[in-house]
Design an enzyme around this catalytic site. Structure first.
Site, PDB file in Angstrom:
ATOM      1  N   GLU A 121      43.284  42.283  49.676  1.00 19.34           N
ATOM      2  CA  GLU A 121      43.610  43.626  48.572  1.00 19.34           C
ATOM      3  C   GLU A 121      42.510  44.492  48.178  1.00 19.34           C
ATOM      4  O   GLU A 121      41.404  44.336  48.634  1.00 19.34           O
ATOM      5  CB  GLU A 121      44.215  42.701  47.626  1.00 19.34           C
ATOM      6  CG  GLU A 121      45.700  42.461  47.523  1.00 19.34           C
ATOM      7  CD  GLU A 121      46.773  43.628  47.213  1.00 19.34           C
ATOM      8  OE1 GLU A 121      45.942  44.783  47.205  1.00 19.34           O
ATOM      9  OE2 GLU A 121      47.661  43.729  47.345  1.00 19.34           O
ATOM     10  N   ASP A 173      53.742  47.830  48.067  1.00 25.24           N
ATOM     11  CA  ASP A 173      52.616  47.324  47.290  1.00 25.24           C
ATOM     12  C   ASP A 173      51.428  48.188  47.012  1.00 25.24           C
ATOM     13  O   ASP A 173      51.588  48.681  45.918  1.00 25.24           O
ATOM     14  CB  ASP A 173      52.251  45.971  48.231  1.00 25.24           C
ATOM     15  CG  ASP A 173      51.075  44.873  47.719  1.00 25.24           C
ATOM     16  OD1 ASP A 173      50.512  45.320  46.839  1.00 25.24           O
ATOM     17  OD2 ASP A 173      51.237  43.994  48.245  1.00 25.24           O
ATOM     18  N   ASN A 213      46.041  42.158  38.791  1.00 24.15           N
ATOM     19  CA  ASN A 213      46.435  42.496  39.922  1.00 24.15           C
ATOM     20  C   ASN A 213      45.746  43.715  40.162  1.00 24.15           C
ATOM     21  O   ASN A 213      44.926  43.991  39.965  1.00 24.15           O
ATOM     22  CB  ASN A 213      48.028  42.402  40.236  1.00 24.15           C
ATOM     23  CG  ASN A 213      48.624  42.390  41.470  1.00 24.15           C
ATOM     24  OD1 ASN A 213      47.940  41.639  42.276  1.00 24.15           O
ATOM     25  ND2 ASN A 213      49.522  43.070  41.883  1.00 24.15           N
ATOM     26  N   ARG A 246      47.760  36.739  35.506  1.00 21.82           N
ATOM     27  CA  ARG A 246      46.321  37.347  36.080  1.00 21.82           C
ATOM     28  C   ARG A 246      46.528  39.005  36.274  1.00 21.82           C
ATOM     29  O   ARG A 246      47.876  39.552  36.526  1.00 21.82           O
ATOM     30  CB  ARG A 246      46.139  36.658  37.243  1.00 21.82           C
ATOM     31  CG  ARG A 246      46.866  36.840  38.331  1.00 21.82           C
ATOM     32  CD  ARG A 246      46.230  36.516  39.790  1.00 21.82           C
ATOM     33  NE  ARG A 246      47.057  36.661  41.045  1.00 21.82           N
ATOM     34  CZ  ARG A 246      47.646  37.737  41.784  1.00 21.82           C
ATOM     35  NH1 ARG A 246      47.114  38.724  41.310  1.00 21.82           N
ATOM     36  NH2 ARG A 246      48.234  37.796  42.746  1.00 21.82           N
ATOM     37  N   ASN A 296      51.390  46.803  40.541  1.00 19.15           N
ATOM     38  CA  ASN A 296      50.620  47.028  41.881  1.00 19.15           C
ATOM     39  C   ASN A 296      50.116  48.667  41.929  1.00 19.15           C
ATOM     40  O   ASN A 296      49.275  48.912  41.182  1.00 19.15           O
ATOM     41  CB  ASN A 296      51.742  46.787  43.006  1.00 19.15           C
ATOM     42  CG  ASN A 296      51.227  45.429  43.654  1.00 19.15           C
ATOM     43  OD1 ASN A 296      49.906  45.479  44.116  1.00 19.15           O
ATOM     44  ND2 ASN A 296      52.188  44.663  44.097  1.00 19.15           N
TER      45      ASN A 296
HETATM   46 CA    CA Z   1      48.694  44.710  45.572  1.00 17.93          CA
END
Ligand code: CA
Length: 287
Positions: free
Chosen positions: A14, A193, A99, A97, A145
């Site tokens: 990521e 995403d 991201n 958490r 995201n």
């Molecule tokens: Ca992501």
């Protein structure tokens, strides 16, 4: 076309960020607890193991790095590995958490949270200002995201993956404030995403469980191009290289069955392709 560029075999790759000063790509393995630095010229790959889920890594203008770790913003000294807590959020939500996150042109870091079950809207979007104060900007987010800005900085794009929608806000760069939320795009294949914006203002979206990335015209709401990858879980993307024409794409092995992993041995690697237009430069944290 798209090819496997860095054989990182991340569990949940990521947060790619192109660092023009060092000529390197930073990225993370969230659940593998690692931050990576890839030197494009030498192809040298280094990593640091951190003590918790790490979802964002960005350089600081004053030197060093900022990372989001668990529910905190930290500074990270790459050489010593020393972590210093700057600020933390949501002490009452231990299952949350941080991201995805990204810096605006002013140098503020925008990053959101999620509940690890990824079912309920228990997350929020925060802004870490250059004076290190944290503001909650949105709540009721399920899986915070991708974030991006238009070339004129007057629109911010935002993905809550659970909605399958790319939303847009009017953006006040001087104040770091959002207004006028509207739904821009609905993503049908997989789940949206990470996100990037090119110099022509077109949006690039990574499709988790969609085995592709796509390029959209945000004004017309139309799909311009799609590029398929040999892996289902495509997580994020960032422009880099000396002319910002190289698109780096992260991916994941996380949650895939042994059968799927056998069929997708490149899952977790970083892919790359030459983009039809250069990207916008990534901004470091200004504080
Ligand atoms: Ca992501």
């Amino acid at each position: 076309m798209v090819h496997s560029k860095i054989s990182a075999q991340t569990e949940l790759g990521e947060g790619p960020h192109w660092d023009d000063d060092q000529g390197c790509l930073w990225f993370v393995d969230i659940v593998g607890h690692r931050v990576y630095r890839y030197h494009r010229g030498s192809e040298n790959l280094e990593s640091r193991l951190l003590p918790d889920d790490v979802s964002v890594v960005v350089p600081r203008r004053q030197g060093g790095l900022i990372v989001t770790l668990g529910r905190g913003f930290y500074s990270l000294d790459w050489t010593s590995g020393a972590l210093t807590l700057l600020s933390s959020v949501e002490p009452d939500r231990p299952n949350n958490r941080f991201n995805d996150g990204k810096c605006d042109a002013w140098g503020r870091l925008w990053a959101g949270t999620l509940d690890r079950s990824e079912r309920d809207p228990l997350g929020s979007l925060y802004c870490l200002d250059v004076d290190l104060r944290v503001r909650k900007v949105l709540d009721g987010v399920t899986v915070s995201n991708g974030i991006g800005w238009s070339p004129d900085q007057r629109t911010m794009y935002y993905i809550d993956s659970a909605t399958k929608i790319v939303a847009a806000f009017d953006y006040d760069l001087e104040r770091g404030e959002l207004s006028g939320r509207r739904d821009l795009l609905f993503i049908e294949s997989g789940t949206p995403d990470g996100m990037a914006v090119d110099a022509l203002g077109m949006l690039w979206v990574a499709h988790w469980d969609g085995a592709r990335i796509s390029r959209w015209d945000p004004q017309a709401g139309t799909l311009l191009q799609e590029y398929t990858l040999p892996v289902d879980r495509v997580t994020s993307l960032a422009f880099g290289g000396p002319d910002l024409r190289e698109l780096f794409i992260t991916s994941a092995r996380h949650g895939l069955s042994p059968d799927v992993l056998d069929a997708q041995p490149l899952a977790g690697n970083i892919f790359s392709m030459t983009a039809p237009a250069p990207g916008l430069c990534a901004h470091p944290f200004g504080g």
